[in-house]
Design a protein around this motif. Structure first.
Motif, short mmCIF file in Angstrom:
data_model
loop_
_atom_site.label_atom_id
_atom_site.label_comp_id
_atom_site.label_asym_id
_atom_site.label_seq_id
_atom_site.Cartn_x
_atom_site.Cartn_y
_atom_site.Cartn_z
N LYS A 1 -2.07 36.19 4.79
CA LYS A 1 -1.42 36.66 6.01
C LYS A 1 -2.44 37.36 6.91
O LYS A 1 -3.25 38.15 6.44
N GLY A 2 -2.38 37.02 8.18
CA GLY A 2 -3.27 37.66 9.13
C GLY A 2 -4.56 36.90 9.37
O GLY A 2 -5.34 37.26 10.25
N MET A 3 -4.81 35.83 8.58
CA MET A 3 -6.03 35.04 8.75
C MET A 3 -5.75 33.86 9.68
O MET A 3 -4.64 33.34 9.73
N GLU A 4 -6.77 33.45 10.41
CA GLU A 4 -6.61 32.35 11.36
C GLU A 4 -7.83 31.45 11.34
O GLU A 4 -8.96 31.93 11.22
N ILE A 5 -7.58 30.15 11.46
CA ILE A 5 -8.67 29.18 11.55
C ILE A 5 -9.11 29.08 13.01
O ILE A 5 -8.29 28.82 13.89
N LEU A 6 -10.40 29.30 13.24
CA LEU A 6 -10.96 29.13 14.58
C LEU A 6 -11.76 27.83 14.65
O LEU A 6 -12.59 27.57 13.78
#
Length: 324
Positions: free
Chosen positions: A230-235
């Protein structure tokens, strides 16, 4: 005749397979885990009745060394995530040509090395660490790390490019695509980046909440690793996205060449996409985000950074900037 019949009856009792069609075996080797490979093997086996697929996990170096042995090769088909090593094996004369597979593959080299997947390398970040200012390009990431190296201290993760083949390939390709690369590496050093031996180790640390930034992660590894914390994002970097071709090749020491060719062609056929998705090779959910995709081409130019002197100088510079 009666004695001969008795002998045959005895042999059938102790050797049930005698007189029946012998089971065909195709031996596979690859760098990914058995658990991740199992769904792919099961999906391919459905269309290969009478053929048993046996898989062994090997490093890229072990695959290359085994292929060089000639007749004593422990596999019939190799899956390599490092296209430079696959090209090297073929360049040294250890791969079988398959013209049909060459016509089917999205990319191929000399009809001996076949790309079955393009794996984009992405960045993973923790949104909260950037206070709403998520970097969209490498220069933005560099500036954020340089401006606040204390906040990111020990919170950046990279793979050891001296150990990880994909890490080294991506690093070397970065270095020839952008003049910012060495400044980025220096920024990693300023943030006291953690170095992991493999992508699996890197993702374990990510899942454990130990990292805020992870650079150059193959998208297939993220898919295979499950849901992001939770809170992680793929850039997806807007300046460019490197795409690594996963490759397959048949060594000249393959024992079961006929069935191996069939298997390779099944993998490259449109229907093979469904089987590949079971092993984490899934197309991006939002393909428009990957408009800056730069596919690494198959060819002898990949051998440049495999030169021992050039590799040694590259690794010396990398470790000096990160570890100091």
């Amino acid at each position: 005749m009666r004695n001969a019949g008795a002998v045959l009856f005895f042999l059938l009792l102790v050797m049930p397979g005698l007189g029946l069609a012998q089971e065909r075996v195709v031996r596979l080797a690859g760098v990914i885990s058995e658990a991740r490979m199992l769904p792919l093997i099961e999906a391919l086996s459905v269309n290969l009745p009478g053929t048993r697929l046996v898989y062994e996990r090997l490093t890229s170096a072990q695959v290359a060394a085994a292929a060089a042995r000639g007749n004593d090769v422990p596999f019939d088909l190799a899956f390599l995530s490092s296209p430079d090593i696959a090209v090297s094996i073929a360049n040294e004369g250890h791969a079988v040509m398959d013209e049909v597979a060459g016509a089917m593959a999205d990319r191929q080299w000399r009809g001996e090395v076949f790309s079955f997947w393009s794996d984009p390398a992405v960045i993973v970040v923790r949104r909260a660490a950037f206070e709403g200012r998520l970097p969209q390009t490498r220069i933005e990431l560099v500036r954020l790390l340089e401006q606040d190296s204390v906040r990111f201290a020990r919170r950046v993760g990279v793979v050891n490019v001296g150990i990880d083949d994909i890490g080294y390939l991506l690093a070397s390709q970065d270095s020839i695509r952008t003049s910012l690369y060495w400044r980025l590496v220096r920024a990693f050093g300023g943030a006291k980046a953690r170095i992991y031996d493999t992508t699996d180790d890197l993702l374990e640390a990510l899942q454990a909440g130990e990292l805020d930034v992870v650079y150059n992660v193959p998208l297939s590894a993220l898919h295979a690793g499950g849901v992001l914390p939770k809170g992680m994002e793929i850039l997806v970097p807007q300046d460019y996205v490197l795409a690594v071709p996963w490759t397959a090749l048949i060594p000249k020491g393959a024992r079961n060449l006929h069935e191996t060719r069939i298997l390779l062609q099944m993998l490259l056929a449109p229907d093979g996409r469904a089987a590949l998705s079971a092993a984490g090779f899934v197309p991006p959910v939002q393909p428009t985000r990957f408009e800056g995709l730069q596919k690494i081409e198959l060819g002898p130019e990949l051998l440049v950074f495999r030169d021992m002197i050039k590799r040694s100088k590259f690794l010396d510079a990398w470790f000096q900037m990160i570890v100091g």
